[in-house]
Structure formats: C-alpha cells, structure tokens
Design a protein around this motif. Structure first.
Motif, PDB file in Angstrom:
ATOM      1  N   GLU A  82       0.848  -1.184   0.000  1.00  0.00           N
ATOM      2  CA  GLU A  82       0.000   0.000   0.000  1.00  0.00           C
ATOM      3  C   GLU A  82       0.883   1.233   0.000  1.00  0.00           C
ATOM      4  O   GLU A  82       1.444   1.631   1.023  1.00  0.00           O
ATOM      5  CB  GLU A  82      -0.922   0.012   1.220  1.00  0.00           C
ATOM      6  CG  GLU A  82      -1.868   1.202   1.222  1.00  0.00           C
ATOM      7  CD  GLU A  82      -2.801   1.224   2.419  1.00  0.00           C
ATOM      8  OE1 GLU A  82      -2.808   2.244   3.140  1.00  0.00           O
ATOM      9  OE2 GLU A  82      -3.496   0.206   2.645  1.00  0.00           O
ATOM     10  N   GLN A  83       1.024   1.807  -1.187  1.00  0.00           N
ATOM     11  CA  GLN A  83       1.692   3.089  -1.413  1.00  0.00           C
ATOM     12  C   GLN A  83       0.885   3.778  -2.506  1.00  0.00           C
ATOM     13  O   GLN A  83       1.105   3.542  -3.694  1.00  0.00           O
ATOM     14  CB  GLN A  83       3.151   2.893  -1.856  1.00  0.00           C
ATOM     15  CG  GLN A  83       4.083   2.452  -0.751  1.00  0.00           C
ATOM     16  CD  GLN A  83       5.520   2.319  -1.227  1.00  0.00           C
ATOM     17  OE1 GLN A  83       5.780   2.024  -2.394  1.00  0.00           O
ATOM     18  NE2 GLN A  83       6.470   2.525  -0.324  1.00  0.00           N
ATOM     19  N   ILE A 202      11.061   2.620   3.796  1.00  0.00           N
ATOM     20  CA  ILE A 202      10.104   3.660   3.453  1.00  0.00           C
ATOM     21  C   ILE A 202       8.727   3.294   4.012  1.00  0.00           C
ATOM     22  O   ILE A 202       8.455   2.116   4.290  1.00  0.00           O
ATOM     23  CB  ILE A 202      10.045   3.822   1.918  1.00  0.00           C
ATOM     24  CG1 ILE A 202       9.436   5.159   1.489  1.00  0.00           C
ATOM     25  CG2 ILE A 202       9.353   2.648   1.251  1.00  0.00           C
ATOM     26  CD1 ILE A 202      10.346   6.320   1.638  1.00  0.00           C
ATOM     27  N   GLY A 203       7.857   4.265   4.135  1.00  0.00           N
ATOM     28  CA  GLY A 203       6.494   3.995   4.556  1.00  0.00           C
ATOM     29  C   GLY A 203       5.757   3.124   3.551  1.00  0.00           C
ATOM     30  O   GLY A 203       5.880   3.314   2.342  1.00  0.00           O
ATOM     31  N   GLY A 204       5.008   2.155   4.048  1.00  0.00           N
ATOM     32  CA  GLY A 204       4.230   1.266   3.188  1.00  0.00           C
ATOM     33  C   GLY A 204       3.519   0.244   4.054  1.00  0.00           C
ATOM     34  O   GLY A 204       4.037  -0.145   5.097  1.00  0.00           O
ATOM     35  N   ARG A 205       2.333  -0.204   3.606  1.00  0.00           N
ATOM     36  CA  ARG A 205       1.546  -1.112   4.435  1.00  0.00           C
ATOM     37  C   ARG A 205       1.214  -2.390   3.689  1.00  0.00           C
ATOM     38  O   ARG A 205       1.023  -2.407   2.472  1.00  0.00           O
ATOM     39  CB  ARG A 205       0.250  -0.435   4.884  1.00  0.00           C
ATOM     40  CG  ARG A 205       0.478   0.806   5.719  1.00  0.00           C
ATOM     41  CD  ARG A 205      -0.805   1.396   6.242  1.00  0.00           C
ATOM     42  NE  ARG A 205      -1.325   0.620   7.361  1.00  0.00           N
ATOM     43  CZ  ARG A 205      -2.236   1.076   8.223  1.00  0.00           C
ATOM     44  NH1 ARG A 205      -2.711   2.303   8.087  1.00  0.00           N
ATOM     45  NH2 ARG A 205      -2.668   0.327   9.196  1.00  0.00           N
ATOM     46  N   HIS A 206       1.142  -3.459   4.455  1.00  0.00           N
ATOM     47  CA  HIS A 206       0.675  -4.753   3.981  1.00  0.00           C
ATOM     48  C   HIS A 206      -0.854  -4.784   4.101  1.00  0.00           C
ATOM     49  O   HIS A 206      -1.446  -3.986   4.834  1.00  0.00           O
ATOM     50  CB  HIS A 206       1.309  -5.847   4.854  1.00  0.00           C
ATOM     51  CG  HIS A 206       1.134  -7.229   4.351  1.00  0.00           C
ATOM     52  ND1 HIS A 206       0.033  -7.997   4.657  1.00  0.00           N
ATOM     53  CD2 HIS A 206       1.935  -8.015   3.580  1.00  0.00           C
ATOM     54  CE1 HIS A 206       0.153  -9.187   4.108  1.00  0.00           C
ATOM     55  NE2 HIS A 206       1.294  -9.227   3.433  1.00  0.00           N
ATOM     56  N   ALA A 340       4.373   7.918   0.390  1.00  0.00           N
ATOM     57  CA  ALA A 340       5.156   7.016   1.238  1.00  0.00           C
ATOM     58  C   ALA A 340       6.134   7.852   2.045  1.00  0.00           C
ATOM     59  O   ALA A 340       7.160   8.283   1.526  1.00  0.00           O
ATOM     60  CB  ALA A 340       5.915   5.990   0.384  1.00  0.00           C
ATOM     61  N   PRO A 341       5.814   8.122   3.311  1.00  0.00           N
ATOM     62  CA  PRO A 341       6.713   8.948   4.120  1.00  0.00           C
ATOM     63  C   PRO A 341       8.109   8.351   4.241  1.00  0.00           C
ATOM     64  O   PRO A 341       8.278   7.140   4.365  1.00  0.00           O
ATOM     65  CB  PRO A 341       6.021   8.981   5.489  1.00  0.00           C
ATOM     66  CG  PRO A 341       4.584   8.730   5.194  1.00  0.00           C
ATOM     67  CD  PRO A 341       4.592   7.773   4.031  1.00  0.00           C
ATOM     68  N   VAL A 342       9.101   9.236   4.189  1.00  0.00           N
ATOM     69  CA  VAL A 342      10.495   8.853   4.337  1.00  0.00           C
ATOM     70  C   VAL A 342      10.798   8.653   5.815  1.00  0.00           C
ATOM     71  O   VAL A 342      10.058   9.108   6.698  1.00  0.00           O
ATOM     72  CB  VAL A 342      11.401   9.930   3.699  1.00  0.00           C
ATOM     73  CG1 VAL A 342      12.864   9.553   3.755  1.00  0.00           C
ATOM     74  CG2 VAL A 342      10.974  10.175   2.255  1.00  0.00           C
ATOM     75  N   CYS A 343      11.901   7.954   6.105  1.00  0.00           N
ATOM     76  CA  CYS A 343      12.192   7.528   7.478  1.00  0.00           C
ATOM     77  C   CYS A 343      12.528   8.686   8.421  1.00  0.00           C
ATOM     78  O   CYS A 343      12.489   8.517   9.632  1.00  0.00           O
ATOM     79  CB  CYS A 343      13.322   6.508   7.481  1.00  0.00           C
ATOM     80  SG  CYS A 343      14.885   7.131   6.824  1.00  0.00           S
TER      81      CYS A 343
END
Length: 366
Positions: A82-83, A202-206, A340-343
């Motif tokens: 999910e991005q 990086i930001g991302g969801r399963h 996708a937010p960066v760290c």
C-alpha cells in the motif's frame, strides 16, 4: 497507460522496466485494475525469445480491500504494498523483465529463482511476520532470507544485492527496522569493513494490518570476487553507518556484458547526514537529483542508463510541483510518484532507481 524503457547490453541482451498505471481516477478499482492488466498483457505479448517478467510490484491505495482482488502474475516474484499513486488512481504496477533461461517458483510463490547461464537470480516479494514488532520482524525476515540463500550455497553477505523494507507507520516503526537489521547483519558478517546492501526503508503497508514491516529482496548466485562493489559519493553523501544505519548508498554488479547499478533510497542529504533545504520541496528535489547523479557518475553511469525511478513523498500536497519537475526532466524514463513517508520527517522526498550500462569484462555475461 504503459511507460517503458528497454536497455541493451554490449552483446545485445535486453532488459525492460515498465510502469503501468490506470488513466482515470474516477473509475472504480475493478475498472482501473482491468486497465492495468490489459497493459501488462500488451507488454508481455511484445516480448520475444527468452524475455520474461522476473519481478513485479503492485502499488495500491487501500491494500486491505484491494490485495485479495489482484490476479495471479505467473512465473515471477510479486510484491504488494500500500503506497497510493499520487495521480489519485488506485493501482499501478512496476514490471522488471529480462532474458532468462528458466524460472523456478519456491516456497509460497513469493520467491523465484531464475537461471541464466552461470547465474541464478533469486527474487523475493512481500516477506512478512505478522503480529510482532518491527525489530523482531526485520531480524527474522533477514535470517529467513539467509536460510533460503543457504539452500543455493549463497548468503546475504556474498550474494544479496538489493532489499526493500516497507514500514507501517514509519515514524514509529523504522527505528525497530534499523535495530533488527543491525543485529542480523552483525551476526551474518555484514559490517562497515565488509559490505552492506543497497536498500530502501520507506512507509508502506501490507494488507494485514498486523504486519509492521514487509521485505523484498534480490540476490545473485554465481558472482565472483570483485563483481559486486559498493558505490559512494563522499563529497555529497556520507556512509550510512555514521548515523547508525546499515545500507549501501548504491551497489554495482558487473557482468561480462553489462553493469547493473542499484541506487538506494536517496533524499536531500549532505555529507554529514543532515537534511538539506528543510521545508522546501523544490530545492529538496534538486538536491536529491544532485546526490543521485553523483552516485551514477561514481559508477561511470548517467541518467540515460536509468531504467526506472520510484519517487516517495510525505505530503501529497507536494505532488503537483514534483510531478511537473519529473515530467520535465525525465519524460522518457518510467517513473511513478507514491505517497510514502520517508524515514526522517524532515525529508519531504526520496527516490530510488536502477540503471544498466553496456560494458565488456572478463566475467561471465549476464
């Protein structure tokens, strides 16, 4: 819509990267997915000889509701994250294709081994560990990948070229990814004095909200000493271990007929590890390009060798500015801009890319 680029090696070998997107954000997910799949079918129907997709990644706007509806893409490793595409469409697909002799599906289908002459290319998509914190999950996933590579008489240290970590709530869970990776790497011999691995965190969801982090990877069995090397640009970017993380800025792999270059997630950062142009998306984008260009030059490559670009934004309000900048500078290079937010919160934008340059060496050809 298909945007693709084919790269040709010194002996005529082909690789193709394609980004396939839906054209109308007003359509329901089913219609957008059908359009993307039509593009995928068109793409692969144009392949000839041994050309095959080896790795595909789905980008979704709502994985919990959409992932189960995705069709099977046979014969390649598949990643689902999910991005959301910031074009406001619901689904997009990145396809990496190369000339391969044969493909073997391993484990649950998330891992494939593609044999090509003297090399075996091992791809892994969406490895995860539901229900545990990001530190433990990262550690266990890396150890599991090490076990798979061990079955090929390979290892993370000697053979893993690239990893990706997609982190749910990256502002909270990325620190655990760093700790888990540092622990696994220390145990497996990846240190500042040996090597790390090109990577994006990086930001991302399963689709399963109990998954704090998921991982993709790419490894190559059959590499000789000296074929894989780290790429640095110290005037622009410092080594990551100086601020406590363990990945390479870029990794190059030389074959007899081509050089692969994998540039890690790169942001607007200086050679002290500090954010440059905080709060200014346009200037951060320009500095990010400067850093990536320095890494390309350090590997004797340039922008013309780049086959694909993935761009990550923290704030969707920055999309119009960034989209215009990328279309103006890279109109012919497949790229996609994702939410996708960066760290690190101060980094408004990050990008990664892959390049292939024709060369001739004494190593076995790809």
């Amino acid at each position: 819509m298909i945007k693709k680029k084919s790269l040709i090696s010194s002996n005529g070998g082909l690789e193709t990267h394609a980004i396939i997107t839906a054209s109308d954000p007003m359509l329901p997910f089913s219609a957008q997915l059908a359009e993307v799949m039509e593009g995928y079918s068109t793409l692969i129907s144009g392949f000839s000889g041994k050309m095959k997709p080896v790795f595909c990644r789905w980008f979704l706007s709502d994985a919990a509701n959409q992932a189960a509806l995705l069709p099977e893409l046979k014969g390649c490793a598949v990643s689902v994250v999910e991005q959301p595409p910031l074009s406001m469409t619901k689904v997009a697909l990145w396809v990496w294709a190369m000339e391969i002799d044969s493909v073997t599906i391993l484990a649950d289908g998330s891992v494939t081994a593609s044999d090509n002459g003297g090399y075996t290319h091992i791809f892994e998509g969406s490895r995860n560990r539901p229900g545990i914190d990001s530190e433990k999950a990262t550690y266990e996933m890396l150890r599991a990948t090490e076990d798979i590579l061990h079955d090929f008489d390979a290892s993370l240290l000697d053979n893993c070229v690239r990893t990706w970590f997609f982190v749910q709530n990256v502002d909270v869970n990325y620190a655990g990814v760093v700790e888990g990776r540092n622990r696994a790497f220390s145990e497996l011999g990846l240190t500042p004095s040996t090597r790390f691995i090109a990577s994006t965190g990086i930001g991302g969801r399963h689709s399963d909200r109990k998954v704090t982090v998921q991982m993709d990877s790419y490894s190559v069995k059959g590499l000789e000493k000296g074929q894989m090397r780290q790429i640095n640009a110290p005037e622009y970017l410092n080594p990551t271990y100086e601020y406590g993380v363990a990945f390479e800025r870029a990794t190059a792999v030389d074959y007899g007929d081509r050089r692969h270059l994998f540039i890690s997630g790169t942001a607007s950062i200086d050679n002290r590890g500090e954010v440059v142009w905080e709060g200014d998306i346009r200037r951060q984008t320009l500095r990010m390009w400067t850093n990536v260009e320095a890494l390309l030059k350090a590997a004797d490559c340039d922008w013309a060798d780049v086959g694909q670009i993935l761009v990550y934004l923290r704030d969707p309000a920055d999309y119009p500015v960034v989209a215009e900048m990328f279309e103006e500078r890279f109109p012919d290079t497949p790229h996609i801009i994702l939410l996708a937010p960066v760290c690190r919160p101060g980094w408004l934008i990050e990008m990664e890319c892959m390049a292939m340059k024709p060369i001739s060496t004494d190593f076995l050809p790809f």
